[in-house]
Design an enzyme around this catalytic site. Structure first.
Site, PDB file in Angstrom:
ATOM      1  N   ASP A 156      -7.062   1.825  -8.110  1.00  0.00           N
ATOM      2  CA  ASP A 156      -5.783   2.250  -7.543  1.00  0.00           C
ATOM      3  C   ASP A 156      -4.626   1.410  -8.080  1.00  0.00           C
ATOM      4  O   ASP A 156      -4.853   0.281  -8.502  1.00  0.00           O
ATOM      5  CB  ASP A 156      -5.833   2.201  -5.999  1.00  0.00           C
ATOM      6  CG  ASP A 156      -6.146   0.827  -5.442  1.00  0.00           C
ATOM      7  OD1 ASP A 156      -7.105   0.187  -5.919  1.00  0.00           O
ATOM      8  OD2 ASP A 156      -5.449   0.386  -4.507  1.00  0.00           O
ATOM      9  N   GLU A 183       0.846  -1.189   0.000  1.00  0.00           N
ATOM     10  CA  GLU A 183       0.000   0.000   0.000  1.00  0.00           C
ATOM     11  C   GLU A 183       0.885   1.244   0.000  1.00  0.00           C
ATOM     12  O   GLU A 183       1.836   1.342   0.780  1.00  0.00           O
ATOM     13  CB  GLU A 183      -0.892   0.034   1.247  1.00  0.00           C
ATOM     14  CG  GLU A 183      -1.944  -1.062   1.303  1.00  0.00           C
ATOM     15  CD  GLU A 183      -3.210  -0.721   0.551  1.00  0.00           C
ATOM     16  OE1 GLU A 183      -3.249   0.351  -0.102  1.00  0.00           O
ATOM     17  OE2 GLU A 183      -4.163  -1.521   0.616  1.00  0.00           O
TER      18      GLU A 183
END
Length: 198
Positions: free
Chosen positions: A181, A132
């Site tokens: 994303d 992430e």
């Protein structure tokens, strides 16, 4: 070559500490309960890059950590009520200043991909490592994040040779139509150039 302890990347599930140094980038292990064993005889061969900020658009707080540790409070922010029931984790988080946190040993399966498919195989969590980036899909990422992401990804590729450049992908690549994303502001060309792979 990066001078690292490769045993860091192969930590056994019972290890509490997965730390030390990644080419001068310190990182800490914050164990998430949201993980389990990979299927038998399956080693990671894919890296999935995500983007996250909690609350959305806010950086530097404890929201992401609390989310991955199941201690996020619905009352703390209006958005949290919609996610506090979820059980999610990633192997690594790269913060805006380049700091790296690890939540799940690489040998174990983190819960980052959700419903997913890559190169004809479903359940991408089984064979992937999730990273992430603290950020949003509609804004740029920091230079320090590219630096840390490059060091981390190169180490993973050196440790697991099956992770080739074509297997370093975004969440949007494995959950097409469901996720977007890390988004259009993530500079894949810059990242691949920094990896030294043309």
């Amino acid at each position: 070559k990066d001078q690292v302890d490769n045993s860091v990347m192969n930590s056994e599930p019972g290890n509490d500490r997965v730390g030390h140094l990644l080419d001068g980038v310190a990182y800490d292990f914050v164990p998430s309960p949201n993980c389990d064993d990979r299927p038998e005889n399956v080693e990671p061969d894919t890296v999935v890059i995500h983007a996250i900020s909690l609350p959305p658009g806010e950086y530097g707080g404890d929201g992401i950590i609390d989310f991955f540790l199941n201690r996020i409070q619905a009352s703390a922010h209006p958005y949290f009520a919609s996610i506090c029931h979820l059980r999610v984790s990633s192997h690594f988080l790269v913060r805006r200043d380049g700091t790296i946190l690890q939540f799940v040993p690489v040998a174990r399966r983190a819960w980052h991909a959700g419903e997913s498919n890559f190169k004809g195989k479903n359940a991408v969590n089984d064979f992937s490592i999730g990273i992430e980036l603290e950020g949003m899909e509609n804004s740029s990422f920091e230079s320090a994040q590219y630096e840390s992401l490059t060091v981390l990804t190169r180490l993973l590729m050196n440790t697991y040779p099956a992770i080739t450049l074509d297997r370093v992908v975004g969440h949007s690549d494995i959950a097409v139509g469901r996720k977007t994303d890390p988004g259009p502001y993530f500079d894949w060309h810059r990242f691949r150039e920094k990896l030294g792979i043309n």
